[in-house]
Design a protein around this motif. Structure first.
Motif, short mmCIF file in Angstrom:
data_model
loop_
_atom_site.label_atom_id
_atom_site.label_comp_id
_atom_site.label_asym_id
_atom_site.label_seq_id
_atom_site.Cartn_x
_atom_site.Cartn_y
_atom_site.Cartn_z
N PRO A 40 25.51 -2.59 -17.90
CA PRO A 40 24.48 -3.35 -17.10
C PRO A 40 25.07 -4.52 -16.59
CG PRO A 40 23.77 -3.63 -19.16
CD PRO A 40 24.76 -2.50 -19.31
N ARG A 41 24.81 -4.79 -15.23
CA ARG A 41 25.66 -6.42 -14.82
C ARG A 41 24.66 -7.36 -15.30
NH1 ARG A 41 26.65 -5.42 -8.23
NH2 ARG A 41 27.95 -7.62 -8.74
N LYS A 42 25.39 -8.44 -15.72
CA LYS A 42 24.89 -9.45 -16.46
C LYS A 42 24.91 -10.71 -15.63
CE LYS A 42 25.78 -7.74 -21.14
NZ LYS A 42 26.53 -8.12 -22.24
N LEU A 43 24.02 -11.52 -15.56
CA LEU A 43 23.87 -12.96 -15.20
C LEU A 43 24.12 -13.96 -16.27
CD1 LEU A 43 21.43 -13.42 -12.25
CD2 LEU A 43 23.73 -13.46 -11.84
N THR A 44 25.02 -14.77 -16.39
CA THR A 44 25.33 -15.63 -17.57
C THR A 44 25.28 -16.90 -17.42
OG1 THR A 44 27.75 -15.24 -17.37
CG2 THR A 44 26.47 -13.69 -18.68
N GLY A 45 25.56 -17.23 -16.01
CA GLY A 45 25.72 -18.76 -15.43
C GLY A 45 24.65 -19.54 -14.54
N THR A 46 24.40 -20.57 -14.63
CA THR A 46 23.40 -21.35 -13.85
C THR A 46 24.10 -22.25 -12.78
OG1 THR A 46 21.50 -21.00 -15.45
CG2 THR A 46 21.22 -22.54 -13.69
N PRO A 47 23.64 -22.09 -11.56
CA PRO A 47 24.49 -23.19 -10.47
C PRO A 47 23.90 -24.42 -10.78
CG PRO A 47 23.77 -21.08 -9.50
CD PRO A 47 23.01 -21.04 -10.83
N LEU A 126 19.32 -10.32 -17.64
CA LEU A 126 19.04 -11.74 -17.66
C LEU A 126 18.96 -12.33 -18.86
CD1 LEU A 126 16.24 -11.56 -14.80
CD2 LEU A 126 18.61 -11.92 -14.25
N THR A 127 19.47 -11.51 -19.93
CA THR A 127 19.17 -11.82 -21.43
C THR A 127 19.73 -13.27 -21.62
OG1 THR A 127 19.19 -9.49 -21.82
CG2 THR A 127 19.38 -11.16 -23.68
N ILE A 130 17.66 -16.22 -19.78
CA ILE A 130 16.42 -16.28 -20.55
C ILE A 130 16.63 -17.09 -21.90
CG2 ILE A 130 14.33 -15.37 -21.41
CD1 ILE A 130 14.69 -13.64 -18.46
N ALA A 131 17.81 -16.89 -22.47
CA ALA A 131 17.77 -17.49 -23.96
C ALA A 131 17.30 -18.68 -24.31
CB ALA A 131 19.35 -17.17 -24.23
N PRO A 132 17.53 -19.65 -23.30
CA PRO A 132 17.09 -21.00 -23.68
C PRO A 132 15.59 -21.05 -23.81
CG PRO A 132 18.57 -21.20 -22.24
CD PRO A 132 18.31 -19.58 -22.26
N TYR A 133 14.77 -20.12 -23.14
CA TYR A 133 13.27 -20.24 -22.84
C TYR A 133 12.67 -19.10 -23.77
CZ TYR A 133 15.18 -22.45 -18.71
OH TYR A 133 15.61 -23.34 -17.90
N ARG A 134 13.36 -18.40 -24.70
CA ARG A 134 13.12 -17.11 -25.36
C ARG A 134 11.86 -17.43 -26.33
NH1 ARG A 134 16.29 -11.88 -26.51
NH2 ARG A 134 14.93 -10.77 -27.42
N ASP A 135 12.39 -18.49 -27.17
CA ASP A 135 11.24 -18.85 -28.31
C ASP A 135 9.96 -19.37 -27.73
OD1 ASP A 135 13.49 -18.04 -29.87
OD2 ASP A 135 14.28 -19.95 -30.43
N LYS A 136 9.87 -19.86 -26.71
CA LYS A 136 8.77 -20.44 -26.16
C LYS A 136 8.14 -19.48 -24.94
CE LYS A 136 10.34 -25.13 -26.97
NZ LYS A 136 10.63 -26.59 -26.34
N PRO A 332 22.70 -13.51 -6.50
CA PRO A 332 21.55 -13.46 -7.58
C PRO A 332 21.39 -14.76 -8.27
CG PRO A 332 23.55 -12.43 -7.98
CD PRO A 332 23.78 -12.47 -6.69
N GLU A 333 22.70 -15.44 -8.19
CA GLU A 333 22.75 -16.64 -9.05
C GLU A 333 21.51 -17.56 -8.48
OE1 GLU A 333 25.46 -15.41 -7.96
OE2 GLU A 333 26.52 -14.95 -9.63
N LEU A 334 21.29 -17.77 -7.05
CA LEU A 334 20.41 -18.60 -6.56
C LEU A 334 18.97 -17.96 -6.56
CD1 LEU A 334 22.29 -19.40 -3.09
CD2 LEU A 334 22.48 -20.66 -5.28
N ALA A 335 19.04 -16.71 -6.74
CA ALA A 335 17.54 -16.12 -6.83
C ALA A 335 17.05 -16.47 -8.29
CB ALA A 335 17.60 -14.83 -6.87
N TRP A 336 17.80 -16.69 -9.40
CA TRP A 336 17.52 -17.10 -10.71
C TRP A 336 17.12 -18.59 -10.70
CZ3 TRP A 336 16.12 -16.62 -15.23
CH2 TRP A 336 16.16 -17.50 -16.08
N LEU A 337 17.92 -19.32 -9.85
CA LEU A 337 17.43 -20.83 -9.87
C LEU A 337 15.93 -20.79 -9.42
CD1 LEU A 337 20.43 -22.95 -8.13
CD2 LEU A 337 19.37 -22.87 -10.52
N LEU A 338 15.64 -20.12 -8.41
CA LEU A 338 14.10 -20.05 -7.82
C LEU A 338 13.33 -19.63 -9.11
CD1 LEU A 338 11.91 -20.30 -5.94
CD2 LEU A 338 12.56 -18.10 -5.14
N TYR A 339 13.62 -18.74 -9.61
CA TYR A 339 12.50 -18.06 -10.55
C TYR A 339 12.67 -18.81 -12.01
CZ TYR A 339 12.43 -13.82 -7.69
OH TYR A 339 12.07 -13.12 -6.64
N GLU A 340 13.74 -19.46 -12.28
CA GLU A 340 13.79 -20.41 -13.29
C GLU A 340 12.71 -21.41 -12.91
OE1 GLU A 340 17.22 -22.52 -15.86
OE2 GLU A 340 17.23 -22.82 -13.66
#
Length: 453
Positions: A40-47, A126-127, A130-136, A332-340
């Motif tokens: 699977p394709r992974k996103l790992t970095g945040t712009p 997106l694992t 999402i890791a920094p937010y997972r516990d909450k 995809p990285e910019l889409a992640w910024l929006l959803y974050e």
């Protein structure tokens, strides 16, 4: 609340519609991520905040589109160099086929939790992001977005089940809402209401097979189970489902049930004339007293669902949505910024749930999945006048915190309504026993859906 609000029923029916899920059940969708031989394709970095570019984002049309449009304006202020093309699209008809074809894809899209497990192969993993937010984040929302231990959706809303009740009618019957702690207590309350008013059939049970099955899943999910396990295998034959189905049978046998379609004419009439006074349903039932009920306006209240066992969970989920990023998205990285921003950051989630032109009192039909966004002491929407000024926020977020985790919703779920949803109706009509419902539904779902997937 906006007068043009569409009841969640139509949204959910479209979300789990047979046509869209038929596409999801095809050969590509049936594969688990990586089963085709590719990882699977992974996103790992945040712009960074200075990121530049352009993204296309899909949402459904209607009031919710307007809410997100306003929230995206807040994102534009935080990221002025990112251009967002926000488009209203018939997602249920278009997205699944677009993911499979890989052409004309958006960079991100709103989607229902029911779809994600069946299309994970075509989505970014997106694992790590999402890791920094997972516990909450709600364990339930993480679980329905997880396939093979990896997360493929950005969890957005929680739709906790609540017990809706007519406060005046319970008071007249000598029923204390605080005492409704178990489903046996709920049956006892219904009997008291009928003794006070012989014409009353206090408990709502859903006549629409689709919504009836969704309701059944809420009550089963409250006990930590669901129609399918993490591998997509049917697990209807269980103590938990028997608890629910036996309870339904007991309510029917005691003549305590109004069997009507959600907010259709017969249902509304029974709510208005006092025949129905107890409605175990999702938080989005708040639409009824705010927009549809006249005589009962201001008299309805919300409470946690009863528990199946003393001390058990007081809520389950009934519906829900997340955000996905297609594996072939251009940015995809910019889409992640929006959803974050919308799900995990301020002022993003406040812009979604807080007061707006569309919902002056805030969006009251769900609560956020992210824990810090649903603090009981910091409500994002206001007390609801149509509920007598009740603080629905606190009731809903407290209930949301008790929802057990679950499994990804199988791609064949909507088609199983032909068996389980219809058999539930036969149980309510007195035409089948709980064991008949379980045996017949399990056999047909396994033979006609699981084995053919």
């Amino acid at each position: 609340m906006s007068r043009s609000f569409v009841p969640r029923r139509s949204v959910l029916r479209g979300a789990l519609g047979a046509g869209a899920l038929a596409a999801a059940a095809g050969p590509l969708a049936a594969c688990a991520p990586g089963s085709s031989g590719s990882e699977p394709r992974k996103l790992t970095g945040t712009p960074s905040a200075s990121a530049k570019g352009e993204i296309t984002i899909w949402n459904r049309s209607g009031d919710l589109f307007k809410v997100f449009d306003a929230a995206i304006d807040a994102f534009r202020k935080a990221y002025p160099d990112i251009k967002v093309n926000h488009q209203a699209v018939d997602i249920d008809a278009k997205l699944a086929n677009t993911l499979i074809s890989g052409t004309d894809l958006p960079d991100g899209s709103f989607w229902d939790d029911a779809k994600i497990g069946g299309q994970a192969e075509h989505l970014y993993d997106l694992t790590d992001l999402i890791a920094p937010y997972r516990d909450k984040t709600s364990a339930y929302k993480l679980s329905v977005n997880t396939v093979g231990g990896r997360i493929y959706g950005v969890p957005w809303d929680l739709d906790p089940g609540l017990l809706w009740y007519r406060e005046d009618l319970l008071e007249d019957a000598g029923v204390d809402p605080a005492g409704l702690k178990t489903y046996d207590d709920l049956l006892a309350a219904a009997r008291s209401l009928r003794e006070k008013n012989p014409k009353a059939r206090p408990l709502h049970m859903e006549k629409d097979p689709f919504l009836g099955q969704l309701w059944l899943e809420m009550l089963a999910g409250q006990q930590g189970t669901s129609l399918a396990d993490a591998d997509g295998q049917v697990r209807l034959d269980s103590k938990e489902y028997r608890n629910v189905l036996n309870w339904v049978r007991d309510a029917v046998d005691d003549d305590l049930v109004t069997h009507a379609e959600y907010l259709k004419q017969a249902d509304l009439a029974a709510l208005e004339n006092g025949q129905q006074a107890l409605v175990p349903w999702a938080v989005w039932w708040s639409f009824a007293p705010q927009q549809l009920l006249k005589k009962g306006k201001g008299k309805w209240r919300a409470a946690p669902l009863p528990a199946w066992t003393p001390g058990g969970a007081r809520s389950g989920a009934m519906g829900g949505s997340s955000f996905i990023i297609p594996a072939k998205a251009k940015n995809p990285e910019l889409a992640w910024l929006l959803y974050e921003f919308l799900c995990f950051k301020e002022p993003g989630y406040s812009a979604v749930y807080g007061p707006s032109e569309v919902y002056p009192g805030g969006l009251t039909t769900s609560v956020p999945s992210y824990g810090p966004a649903r603090r009981p002491d910091k409500p994002l929407f206001e007390p609801v006048a149509a509920l007598g000024g009740q603080d629905l926020w606190k009731v809903a977020v407290d209930a949301a915190d008790t929802i057990p985790s679950a499994a990804p919703i199988p791609a064949w779920w909507a088609k199983s309504v032909d068996y389980l949803g219809n058999n539930l109706q036969r149980l309510i009509e007195g035409k089948m026993s709980p064991d008949d419902v379980i045996d017949d539904s399990t056999k047909k779902i396994q033979r006609n859906l699981v084995d053919r997937a």
